[in-house]
Design a protein around this motif. Structure first.
Motif, short mmCIF file in Angstrom:
data_model
loop_
_atom_site.label_atom_id
_atom_site.label_comp_id
_atom_site.label_asym_id
_atom_site.label_seq_id
_atom_site.Cartn_x
_atom_site.Cartn_y
_atom_site.Cartn_z
N ASN A 34 17.79 6.03 7.04
CA ASN A 34 16.56 6.05 7.27
C ASN A 34 15.22 5.94 6.69
O ASN A 34 15.69 6.99 5.60
CB ASN A 34 16.71 7.12 8.46
N LEU A 35 14.43 5.84 7.09
CA LEU A 35 13.08 5.91 6.10
C LEU A 35 12.53 7.30 6.06
O LEU A 35 12.43 7.88 7.10
CB LEU A 35 12.05 4.84 6.61
N LEU A 36 12.69 8.00 4.82
CA LEU A 36 11.76 9.60 4.84
C LEU A 36 10.36 9.59 4.33
O LEU A 36 10.20 8.10 3.68
CB LEU A 36 12.70 10.35 4.04
N GLY A 37 9.97 10.20 4.98
CA GLY A 37 8.60 10.21 4.21
C GLY A 37 6.90 8.91 5.29
O GLY A 37 6.00 8.77 4.52
N ALA A 38 7.63 8.50 5.68
CA ALA A 38 7.02 7.00 5.96
C ALA A 38 5.67 7.28 6.82
O ALA A 38 4.94 6.59 7.35
CB ALA A 38 7.77 5.52 6.84
N ASP A 39 6.04 8.76 8.12
CA ASP A 39 4.45 8.51 9.07
C ASP A 39 3.16 8.73 7.75
O ASP A 39 2.63 8.66 8.51
CB ASP A 39 5.32 9.98 9.92
N GLU A 40 3.96 9.99 7.06
CA GLU A 40 2.24 10.28 5.86
C GLU A 40 1.90 9.26 5.58
O GLU A 40 0.08 9.07 5.80
CB GLU A 40 3.57 12.16 5.79
N GLN A 41 2.76 8.36 5.00
CA GLN A 41 2.38 7.27 4.50
C GLN A 41 1.88 6.35 5.45
O GLN A 41 0.01 6.50 5.60
CB GLN A 41 3.35 6.21 4.14
N ILE A 42 2.15 5.73 6.94
CA ILE A 42 1.05 5.33 7.66
C ILE A 42 0.44 5.27 8.06
O ILE A 42 -1.14 5.29 8.21
CB ILE A 42 2.24 4.95 9.19
N LEU A 47 0.76 -1.26 -0.36
CA LEU A 47 0.15 0.24 0.19
C LEU A 47 1.24 1.63 -0.21
O LEU A 47 0.42 2.35 -0.16
CB LEU A 47 -1.49 -0.06 1.07
N PHE A 48 2.23 0.92 0.18
CA PHE A 48 2.65 2.47 0.23
C PHE A 48 3.22 2.74 -1.67
O PHE A 48 3.30 2.29 -1.72
CB PHE A 48 4.63 1.88 0.61
N ASP A 49 3.42 4.45 -1.03
CA ASP A 49 3.85 4.53 -2.41
C ASP A 49 5.05 4.93 -2.48
O ASP A 49 5.30 6.28 -1.90
CB ASP A 49 3.17 6.07 -2.54
N ARG A 50 5.77 4.30 -3.08
CA ARG A 50 7.45 4.25 -3.17
C ARG A 50 7.80 5.67 -3.54
O ARG A 50 8.88 5.72 -3.33
CB ARG A 50 8.09 3.08 -3.33
N ASP A 51 7.07 6.10 -4.41
CA ASP A 51 7.68 7.41 -5.28
C ASP A 51 7.50 8.10 -3.50
O ASP A 51 8.12 9.56 -4.08
CB ASP A 51 6.60 8.24 -5.80
#
Length: 145
Positions: free
Chosen positions: A92-100, A79-83
């Motif tokens: 470190n993963l950036l932008g994951a919090d918004e996706q979650i 379900l993650f938009d990898r873009d």
């Protein structure tokens, strides 16, 4: 021999030297072109490997972020938009919090916390548990009497 013959011989010698130099330069150029071609192939292979490793690292970080948020199902990572997510220099993963948060708002049932059952504890005064005697212990007890 005349001056004209000498000049012609010198010109022919110079031409021969130029031809030899040109032949050597062409050979060198061909060797460099071959080296450049090999290096370009190596760069392309390394680029592909780097892309694969980055993709694997991104997938691992996404799975870790989901697990930290209570999701164990690996299919949710699809379900993650990898873009919209990336890795920084430290991995470190950036932008994951918004996706979650977006996934949480669309699929709250995936984030349902399971309540743990309280253990069955009986604290009443009871006689201590007596384990049954083994056959050897029973024989010894009979022989004592």
């Amino acid at each position: 021999m005349t001056d004209q013959d000498n000049e012609q011989n010198e010109t022919e010698n110079e031409l021969e030297q130029i031809r030899v130099a040109l032949k050597n330069a062409n050979s060198e150029s061909a060797a460099h072109r071959h080296t450049v071609k090999e290096l370009e192939q190596q760069i392309a292979a390394l680029s592909e490997a780097t892309d694969r490793f980055k993709s694997q690292a991104l997938n691992t970080q996404i799975s870790s972020a989901l697990e930290r948020n209570g999701i164990k199902n690996p299919k949710v990572a699809n379900l993650f938009d990898r873009d919209k997510v990336s890795l920084d220099e430290e991995g470190n993963l950036l932008g994951a919090d918004e996706q979650i948060e977006q996934i949480r708002s669309e699929f709250p049932e995936l984030f349902a916390t399971q309540q743990q059952k309280a253990p069955n504890v009986n604290a009443a005064d009871q006689p201590p548990f007596k384990r049954p005697l083994t056959s050897a212990e029973r024989l010894l007890k009979r022989n004592d009497h």
